[in-house]
Design a protein around this motif. Structure first.
Motif, PDB file in Angstrom:
ATOM      1  N   TRP A  75       0.831  -1.197   0.000  1.00  0.00           N
ATOM      2  CA  TRP A  75       0.000   0.000   0.000  1.00  0.00           C
ATOM      3  C   TRP A  75       0.868   1.250   0.000  1.00  0.00           C
ATOM      4  N   LYS A  76       0.240   2.393  -0.277  1.00  0.00           N
ATOM      5  CA  LYS A  76       0.858   3.706  -0.052  1.00  0.00           C
ATOM      6  C   LYS A  76      -0.237   4.747   0.038  1.00  0.00           C
ATOM      7  N   SER A  77      -0.143   5.575   1.050  1.00  0.00           N
ATOM      8  CA  SER A  77      -1.099   6.658   1.238  1.00  0.00           C
ATOM      9  C   SER A  77      -0.456   7.985   0.852  1.00  0.00           C
ATOM     10  N   GLY A  78      -1.273   9.028   0.800  1.00  0.00           N
ATOM     11  CA  GLY A  78      -0.746  10.352   0.505  1.00  0.00           C
ATOM     12  C   GLY A  78      -1.791  11.423   0.758  1.00  0.00           C
ATOM     13  N   THR A  79      -1.350  12.577   1.225  1.00  0.00           N
ATOM     14  CA  THR A  79      -2.274  13.680   1.503  1.00  0.00           C
ATOM     15  C   THR A  79      -1.571  15.017   1.331  1.00  0.00           C
ATOM     16  N   THR A  80      -2.145  15.867   0.525  1.00  0.00           N
ATOM     17  CA  THR A  80      -1.813  17.292   0.514  1.00  0.00           C
ATOM     18  C   THR A  80      -3.125  18.042   0.305  1.00  0.00           C
ATOM     19  N   THR A  81      -3.093  19.353   0.488  1.00  0.00           N
ATOM     20  CA  THR A  81      -4.312  20.136   0.278  1.00  0.00           C
ATOM     21  C   THR A  81      -4.818  19.993  -1.150  1.00  0.00           C
ATOM     22  N   ALA A  82      -3.909  20.066  -2.122  1.00  0.00           N
ATOM     23  CA  ALA A  82      -4.312  19.989  -3.527  1.00  0.00           C
ATOM     24  C   ALA A  82      -4.689  18.578  -3.943  1.00  0.00           C
TER      25      ALA A  82
END
Length: 323
Positions: free
Chosen positions: A273-280
């Motif tokens: 798995w891999k997650s990710g978060t930024t505002t855009a």
């Protein structure tokens, strides 16, 4: 739902994994592990990736269930069937899912012998970022840290500076490493992808698609070391500071299923798995899983969810759609 695994190998003999043996067989009984099933299909690095599930441009196989996400894809990678397709070829921002490509190039360098997990890197500078040093470890100029810790920090806790340090070690600079990332993406058929950094902090010119992520992820999960790292719920990240003192920080996985924040659906077993978060980019997650009663392997992608609860609610809905 928490899954126990029993696999056979020692971390001390991980070098064996890189002799061309493609089947996963390593013992993680001495580690904190969760979510990886012994039922996860094993595959040959020679044959896997020759064929991928094809999603024609413009195809849509989704209803309003995923309207709060920018893209959602569910693929049965065993039968090569697309089950859910929502904006699969639309441009999205990958956030820290970028690190799949960074990790892939690092693991390939380890496998070809140009890099060693045991190599110690002494920081010649402190890696900083414009956004208040967001997503960085405590490493500063003068610290000493192994490649193994940098790679594990990159993939488990998504440390951005770990990516930069590995990029500089492999290619001499982050810019030169990013060129390699784009070349590798093109080789994998991810032709709607363009990277400008190795970590995924936002840039308008740093983008991909849910389908391209599937292609990159398919290559990433071919490697035993990637699978091993993704099996960990936590990891003791150790380094020596500039004063020669040994430091250790326990890293918890960013995956909400592994941390126990969200319940993984029953009847399925979680893989890499891999997650990710930024505002855009919004909230994003890509993962592989197995339907326990059939043994079929699936890959699911959610990108651009408006919040973390939406991300995991929609991912759970995707997983439960598997047939």
């Amino acid at each position: 739902m928490k899954y126990q695994i029993k696999l056979l190998i020692s971390i001390l003999t991980i070098g064996i994994l890189f002799t061309g043996c493609a089947r996963r067989s390593y013992d993680t009984s001495d580690q904190l592990v969760l979510g990886i099933s012994e039922n996860l299909p094993l595959y040959s690095t020679d044959s896997f990736g020759e064929n991928h599930t094809v999603i024609p441009d413009g195809e849509s196989l989704a209803d309003d269930n995923y309207k709060d996400t920018k893209a959602a894809v569910l693929l049965n990678d065993t039968t090569q069937e697309a089950l859910v397709v929502h904006n699969a070829h639309d441009k999205i921002y990958p956030a820290s899912m970028t690190k799949l490509m960074t990790g892939l190039l690092v693991i390939e360098a380890i496998e070809d012998g140009s890099l060693s997990l045991d190599e110690t890197i002494t920081l010649s500078h402190t890696v900083t970022f414009q956004e208040n040093n967001v997503g960085a470890s405590d490493l500063t100029k003068g610290c000493k840290v192994t490649v193994k810790n940098l790679l594990y920090g990159l993939l488990i806790r998504s440390y951005n500076d770990c990516g930069v340090l590995l990029a500089e070690r492999i290619a001499g600079s982050e810019d030169a490493f990013v060129e390699k990332m784009n070349e590798r993406a093109y080789e994998l058929g991810a032709t709607n992808t363009h990277f400008v950094n190795c970590h995924g902090l936002h840039s308008d010119d740093h983008y991909t698609t849910a389908y391209d992520l599937y292609l990159i992820f398919s290559e990433f999960i071919k490697h035993d070391l990637a699978y091993l790292i993704d099996s960990l719920t936590s990891y003791d990240f150790t380094y020596t500071d500039a004063n020669g003192e040994t430091r250790s920080v326990t890293l918890d996985a960013t995956n909400g299923y592994i941390s126990g924040e969200f319940q993984f659906p029953e009847g399925y077993s979680l893989g890499s798995w891999k997650s990710g978060t930024t505002t855009a980019a919004g909230n994003c997650l890509i993962l592989e899983f197995v339907k326990d009663d059939t043994g079929d392997k699936y890959i699911a992608v959610i990108a651009g969810a408006e919040d973390r609860s939406t991300l995991y609610n929609d991912m759970t809905m995707l997983i439960n759609t598997a047939k």
